[in-house]
Design an enzyme around this catalytic site. Structure first.
Site, PDB file in Angstrom:
ATOM      1  CG  ASP A   3      -1.860  -1.196   1.212  1.00 38.86           C
ATOM      2  OD1 ASP A   3      -2.275  -1.623   0.126  1.00 38.86           O
ATOM      3  OD2 ASP A   3      -2.153  -1.719   2.309  1.00 38.86           O
ATOM      4  N   GLY A  36      -4.533  -4.386  -3.722  1.00 38.18           N
ATOM      5  CA  GLY A  36      -5.525  -3.353  -3.992  1.00 38.18           C
ATOM      6  C   GLY A  36      -4.754  -2.115  -4.394  1.00 38.18           C
ATOM      7  CG  HIS A  37      -2.054  -2.122  -6.938  1.00 39.77           C
ATOM      8  ND1 HIS A  37      -1.140  -2.660  -7.803  1.00 39.77           N
ATOM      9  CD2 HIS A  37      -1.784  -2.678  -5.739  1.00 39.77           C
ATOM     10  CE1 HIS A  37      -0.361  -3.495  -7.146  1.00 39.77           C
ATOM     11  NE2 HIS A  37      -0.741  -3.525  -5.898  1.00 39.77           N
ATOM     12  CE  LYS A  59       2.342  -2.607  -4.259  1.00 37.28           C
ATOM     13  NZ  LYS A  59       2.055  -2.185  -2.874  1.00 37.28           N
ATOM     14  CD  GLN A  76       0.655  -8.973  -2.511  1.00 37.51           C
ATOM     15  OE1 GLN A  76       1.314  -9.579  -3.345  1.00 37.51           O
ATOM     16  NE2 GLN A  76      -0.610  -8.643  -2.729  1.00 37.51           N
TER      17      GLN A  76
HETATM   18  P1  GDP Z   1      -0.734   0.254  -3.592  1.00 35.40           P
HETATM   19  O1  GDP Z   1      -1.360  -0.995  -3.077  1.00 35.40           O
HETATM   20  O2  GDP Z   1       0.731   0.298  -3.327  1.00 35.40           O
HETATM   21  O3  GDP Z   1      -1.061   0.546  -5.012  1.00 35.40           O
HETATM   22  O4  GDP Z   1      -1.347   1.444  -2.715  1.00 35.40           O
HETATM   23  P2  GDP Z   1      -2.910   1.643  -2.336  1.00 35.40           P
HETATM   24  O5  GDP Z   1      -3.639   2.093  -3.535  1.00 35.40           O
HETATM   25  O6  GDP Z   1      -3.410   0.454  -1.610  1.00 35.40           O
HETATM   26  O7  GDP Z   1      -2.803   2.793  -1.256  1.00 35.40           O
HETATM   27  C1  GDP Z   1      -2.206   4.024  -1.545  1.00 35.40           C
HETATM   28  C2  GDP Z   1      -3.250   5.127  -1.354  1.00 35.40           C
HETATM   29  O8  GDP Z   1      -2.601   6.380  -1.338  1.00 35.40           O
HETATM   30  C3  GDP Z   1      -4.259   5.226  -2.484  1.00 35.40           C
HETATM   31  O9  GDP Z   1      -5.474   5.668  -1.959  1.00 35.40           O
HETATM   32  C4  GDP Z   1      -3.669   6.287  -3.426  1.00 35.40           C
HETATM   33  O10 GDP Z   1      -4.643   6.974  -4.181  1.00 35.40           O
HETATM   34  C5  GDP Z   1      -3.044   7.202  -2.417  1.00 35.40           C
HETATM   35  N1  GDP Z   1      -1.835   7.929  -2.864  1.00 35.40           N
HETATM   36  C6  GDP Z   1      -0.825   7.479  -3.666  1.00 35.40           C
HETATM   37  N2  GDP Z   1       0.161   8.399  -3.738  1.00 35.40           N
HETATM   38  C7  GDP Z   1      -0.239   9.440  -2.958  1.00 35.40           C
HETATM   39  C8  GDP Z   1       0.369  10.683  -2.590  1.00 35.40           C
HETATM   40  O11 GDP Z   1       1.491  11.010  -2.979  1.00 35.40           O
HETATM   41  N3  GDP Z   1      -0.359  11.492  -1.743  1.00 35.40           N
HETATM   42  C9  GDP Z   1      -1.588  11.154  -1.249  1.00 35.40           C
HETATM   43  N4  GDP Z   1      -2.207  11.987  -0.425  1.00 35.40           N
HETATM   44  N5  GDP Z   1      -2.180   9.983  -1.585  1.00 35.40           N
HETATM   45  C10 GDP Z   1      -1.502   9.138  -2.397  1.00 35.40           C
HETATM   46  P1  IMO Z   2      -0.956  -4.237  -2.169  1.00 28.53           P
HETATM   47  O1  IMO Z   2      -0.504  -4.794  -3.480  1.00 28.53           O
HETATM   48  C1  IMO Z   2      -1.009  -4.699   2.194  1.00 28.53           C
HETATM   49  C2  IMO Z   2      -1.121  -8.792   3.746  1.00 28.53           C
HETATM   50  C3  IMO Z   2      -2.395  -9.257   4.451  1.00 28.53           C
HETATM   51  C4  IMO Z   2      -1.804 -10.232   5.464  1.00 28.53           C
HETATM   52  C5  IMO Z   2      -0.663 -10.879   4.665  1.00 28.53           C
HETATM   53  C6  IMO Z   2      -1.013 -12.228   4.041  1.00 28.53           C
HETATM   54  O2  IMO Z   2      -2.242  -3.503  -2.217  1.00 28.53           O
HETATM   55  O3  IMO Z   2       0.148  -3.477  -1.506  1.00 28.53           O
HETATM   56  P2  IMO Z   2      -2.506 -12.918   1.942  1.00 28.53           P
HETATM   57  O4  IMO Z   2      -3.979 -12.735   1.679  1.00 28.53           O
HETATM   58  O5  IMO Z   2      -1.615 -12.305   0.929  1.00 28.53           O
HETATM   59  O6  IMO Z   2      -2.149 -14.356   2.229  1.00 28.53           O
HETATM   60  O7  IMO Z   2      -2.254 -12.136   3.349  1.00 28.53           O
HETATM   61  O8  IMO Z   2      -0.324  -9.958   3.638  1.00 28.53           O
HETATM   62  N1  IMO Z   2      -1.323  -8.254   2.383  1.00 28.53           N
HETATM   63  C7  IMO Z   2      -1.245  -6.960   2.067  1.00 28.53           C
HETATM   64  N2  IMO Z   2      -1.048  -5.870   2.836  1.00 28.53           N
HETATM   65  N3  IMO Z   2      -1.107  -4.554   0.851  1.00 28.53           N
HETATM   66  C8  IMO Z   2      -1.288  -5.633   0.056  1.00 28.53           C
HETATM   67  O9  IMO Z   2      -1.278  -5.564  -1.286  1.00 28.53           O
HETATM   68  C9  IMO Z   2      -1.397  -6.909   0.662  1.00 28.53           C
HETATM   69  N4  IMO Z   2      -1.592  -8.166   0.179  1.00 28.53           N
HETATM   70  C10 IMO Z   2      -1.527  -8.972   1.243  1.00 28.53           C
HETATM   71  O10 IMO Z   2      -3.047  -8.181   5.088  1.00 28.53           O
HETATM   72  O11 IMO Z   2      -1.216  -9.531   6.533  1.00 28.53           O
HETATM   73 MG    MG Z   3      -2.894  -1.609  -1.802  1.00 35.84          MG
END
Ligand code: GDP
Ligand code: IMO
Ligand code: MG
Length: 427
Positions: free
Chosen positions: A13, A40-41, A16, A223
């Site tokens: 999170d 979850g991206h 990415k 991840q």
């Molecule tokens: P990922 O799993 O690595 O793709 O990240 P997620 O989407 O799960 O979580 C990142 C969150 O931060 C999302 O809601 C993005 O829209 C948000 N985000 C990404 N870059 C920035 C940033 O530079 N500033 C802010 N405020 N939000 C960001």
């Molecule tokens: P993105 O790509 C954050 C965590 C789960 C749990 C552990 C194992 O959005 O960054 P799993 O279902 O993979 O066997 O769970 O890994 N986990 C993540 N945490 N971001 C993710 O993906 C994750 N994918 C799995 O919360 O602790």
């Molecule tokens: Mg994510």
């Protein structure tokens, strides 16, 4: 030209999806190489917000071919509903390529994930419940079902029988659940065959030919480094290799082809699920990071655990991935703190430790050693260049860069595509 890897440098999170989407317009292929719909991206394009779980974030860039590599585990129902959801919003998904060697998350893998977590009770991992671990376990146990098996009913039936043989014993005798019928699973899986057929391809061949033709290929990790099955905080990890080496095995591209490895790094730290987290906050600061940063899981809706930046982890990510660059995200979230603590080392049983200890016991005892950096109060969300940032924000970035061991080549100051400061070009 080259292959680039973009991966999470912390516990996932990090942003990415946004970073991948930003580069998506300039690359020819974006490839997921591990994980599945546990990811979850989030991608924000103009006033549109997309949550992608299985599809590479490059799918939102019209010129880019999205690829699901052999190292990914694929839940066909999730894939098809993600595709139709995007189609309804006018996104063309017809270029998608799906490896015939990718393993399928079957309904029984999802059941086993949930049942196992329940059985573990207090010791549970806090998985996303999407069947990720059990599907990779089947792959390693050589009883997995691959995408290509959907096109040979007799092979598929034999494989499902083999997979369910032991699982049904465990489900009925240990977990007190009903046995799963082979026919029912086979029927459900066969129903996906025609719908997936247009996408199935020899992705290893396609990607290697593309690289020979000087196309640009971007690997998008799911991840993060500390969730890696080998290099993460085992057993509180996912069941794949999000680290850079995973891109080679998960897509069938040799390491000599990779010229750049970009670590996505949040300006503070978050984690979802169980496991050690030295800089975790249980106070108002943690609550404020969660609120301002919108730190709630895209996949499971769980609140993310929040804490200060941890340079020990960032240095570790640089080392195990051979990072060439960092993309620092969410700097804007830190606006308003008078002072910002940054963890520069750990104290473990009274001793100062500069690097991540390999011992799980030591890591569980690690206490952060903080250095205080001066904060800033100016709104930075409109900053377009490094020079636009307030002096203290500049100093914060420079301090993180020095501690983390690789140049910070981009900075996120908001979720949108343009809310990014580009310092060094990635391409
Ligand atoms: P990922 O799993 O690595 O793709 O990240 P997620 O989407 O799960 O979580 C990142 C969150 O931060 C999302 O809601 C993005 O829209 C948000 N985000 C990404 N870059 C920035 C940033 O530079 N500033 C802010 N405020 N939000 C960001
Ligand atoms: P993105 O790509 C954050 C965590 C789960 C749990 C552990 C194992 O959005 O960054 P799993 O279902 O993979 O066997 O769970 O890994 N986990 C993540 N945490 N971001 C993710 O993906 C994750 N994918 C799995 O919360 O602790
Ligand atoms: Mg994510």
């Amino acid at each position: 030209m080259p292959a680039l890897v973009l991966l999470g440098a912390q516990w996932g999170d990090e942003g990415k999806g946004k970073a991948t989407d930003l580069l998506g317009g300039s690359v020819d292929y974006v490839v997921r190489y591990q994980g599945g719909n546990n990811a979850g991206h989030t991608v924000v394009v103009g006033d549109q917000k997309y949550a992608l779980h299985l599809l590479p974030s490059g799918i939102l860039s019209p010129g880019c071919t999205p690829v699901i590599g052999n190292g990914v585990v694929v839940d066909p129902s999730v894939l098809l509903s993600e595709l139709s959801g995007l189609n309804e919003r006018g996104v063309d998904t017809s270029k998608l390529l799906l490896s015939g060697n990718a393993h399928i998350i079957t309904p029984y893998n999802v059941t086993v994930d949930k049942v196992t977590e329940r059985f573990l009770g207090k010791r549970k991992i806090g998985t996303t419940g999407r069947g990720i671990g059990p599907t990779y376990a089947d792959k390693i146990n050589r009883v997995g079902i691959r995408v290509q098996d959907l096109y040979d009913e007799s092979i598929l039936t034999q494989k499902v029988e083999a997979a369910l043989d032991v699982k049904n014993q465990i489900l009925t005798k240990l977990y007190n659940r009903r046995a799963i019928a082979v026919d029912q699973v086979v029927e459900e899986l066969l129903a996906y065959a025609d719908k997936l057929a247009p996408y199935v391809a020899d992705t290893v061949l396609v990607l290697n030919q593309a690289l020979e033709d000087d196309k640009v290929v971007l690997f998008e990790g799911g991840q993060g480094t500390l969730l890696d099955i080998d290099h993460g905080t085992y057993p509180f990890v996912t069941s794949s290799n999000p680290t850079a080496g995973g891109a080679c095995t998960g897509a069938g591209v040799g390491p000599t082809k990779i010229s750049r490895v970009i670590g996505i790094l949040k300006a503070y730290t978050t984690r979802v699920g169980a496991g050690p987290f030295p800089t975790e906050l249980f106070d108002e600061d943690g609550e404020a990071l969660r609120r301002i940063g919108g730190e709630r899981g895209v996949t499971t809706g769980r609140d993310r655990r929040c804490g200060w930046f941890d340079a020990v982890i960032a240095r570790y990510a640089t080392r195990v991935n051979g990072l060439t660059d960092f993309f620092l995200t969410k700097l804007d979230v830190l606006t308003g703190w008078e002072q910002i603590p940054v963890c520069v080392a750990y104290e473990i049983d009274g001793k100062r430790v500069e690097e991540l200890p390999y011992s799980q016991t030591d890591f569980h005892h690690a206490k952060p050693v903080y250095e205080m950096l001066p904060g800033w109060s100016e709104d930075i969300s409109k900053a377009k260049s490094f020079a636009d940032l307030p002096k203290n924000a500049q100093a914060y970035v420079k301090a993180l860069e020095e501690m983390s061991g690789a140049p910070i080549s981009a900075i996120g100051v908001g979720p949108g595509r343009d809310e990014t400061i580009e310092i060094n070009s990635f391409l």
